[in-house]
Design an enzyme around this catalytic site. Sequence first.
Site, PDB file in Angstrom:
ATOM      1  N   LEU A  65     -72.900 -23.588  79.653  1.00 48.21           N
ATOM      2  CA  LEU A  65     -72.420 -23.333  78.246  1.00 48.21           C
ATOM      3  C   LEU A  65     -70.837 -23.872  78.468  1.00 48.21           C
ATOM      4  CD1 LEU A  65     -73.842 -19.574  77.807  1.00 48.21           C
ATOM      5  CD2 LEU A  65     -74.759 -21.842  77.306  1.00 48.21           C
ATOM      6  N   PRO A  66     -70.092 -23.647  77.138  1.00 54.16           N
ATOM      7  CA  PRO A  66     -68.797 -24.017  77.131  1.00 54.16           C
ATOM      8  C   PRO A  66     -67.920 -23.350  78.472  1.00 54.16           C
ATOM      9  CG  PRO A  66     -69.458 -23.621  74.976  1.00 54.16           C
ATOM     10  CD  PRO A  66     -70.506 -23.237  75.909  1.00 54.16           C
ATOM     11  N   LYS A 171     -63.288 -27.720  90.401  1.00 46.72           N
ATOM     12  CA  LYS A 171     -63.545 -28.242  89.077  1.00 46.72           C
ATOM     13  C   LYS A 171     -62.521 -28.426  88.361  1.00 46.72           C
ATOM     14  CE  LYS A 171     -65.998 -30.051  85.404  1.00 46.72           C
ATOM     15  NZ  LYS A 171     -66.515 -31.548  85.563  1.00 46.72           N
ATOM     16  N   LYS A 240     -59.891 -26.495  77.834  1.00 46.57           N
ATOM     17  CA  LYS A 240     -60.411 -25.281  78.322  1.00 46.57           C
ATOM     18  C   LYS A 240     -60.089 -25.395  79.871  1.00 46.57           C
ATOM     19  CE  LYS A 240     -64.427 -25.414  79.397  1.00 46.57           C
ATOM     20  NZ  LYS A 240     -65.342 -25.924  80.450  1.00 46.57           N
TER      21      LYS A 240
END
Length: 295
Positions: A65-66, A171, A240
Amino acid sequence: MRVAFLGLGAIGRPIAVHLAKPPFELTVWNRTMEKARTFAGEHSVSLAPSPAAAASNADVIITCLPSSEEVRNLLDGADGLESGLRTGSLLVDCTSGDPRTSMEIAARLAGRGVDFIDAPVSGGVKGAEAGTLTIMCGGEAALIDRARPVLEAFSKRIVRCGSTGAGDAVKAMNQALLAIHIWSAGECLTALAKYGVDASTALEVINGSSGRSNASENLFPERVVTREFPRTFRIALLDKDVAIAADVASRAGVPAPFIELASRLFAEAHASLGEEADHVEAMRIIEERAGVRVS
Ligand code: NDP
């Protein structure tokens, strides 16, 4: 092995394709059901009407998911993921998440006898299609070994980075580097355009020299020089990611002015370009501010 996949987005969908064949028995769920229905029509998989139903028959459940916030919210409610998870199952979150929320989710699920690893991926849509993604995992080594047969279906490099949240942290830092490389390469090419040096010539030199990066070697030749700007990874998601990197550095007490600046620049570019723009379209903002196009 019974696997559930939730989140058939730009990267989730090509990952799920690798799991839609033996030895896996795949069940899919997507918020926009039409996408899941289309996927189920093209592949031999089961379609779940809710996150709970997807999880109820699975040994390994993958979310993509986002952000971690959507994963946490997906757990809630009568039809939510948590109510369907079986004791002894393993939730593998391939979302590029934030370490603190991943730790919170892991603790919440541990109370129900469900294991969790954060397992964000890198390699883009092309890597997902080719099954060559890099996966950076956070969690106990034994859990990662349990997930390995599933992860190997779409990855050529599975790295345990540390305890829960470590995959997310690595990440985020990779994404900070990506953002910095894109923006700095964009500034360099834009300045060179004002000197009458076209982008292809500049990239030929840079890519044979020490300033090269994935941005200069791949993203700029394929997307900026051609003006194609394909939409494979939304700038909203990179915004994000870099915000997570800035937060990780800040909480660690590490002064990180580059990362903070990259976070601000990509937040501005995201606000200006909108939700659907690709990350490399940040170049449009750099060109606009300079009043020149590089190609
Ligand atoms: P997309 O925006 O293409 O897809 C997002 C997916 O999440 C869709 O399936 C969407 O459903 C679903 N979703 C969004 N909001 C919610 C919600 N509130 N509840 C339930 N489901 C929701 O994103 P990507 O596939 O590109 O990215 C997914 C993750 O992978 C992100 O964390 C991203 O940073 C990371 N990533 C992406 C890469 C890429 O190249 N695209 C590369 C590496 C990592 P719906 O179909 O209904 O919109």
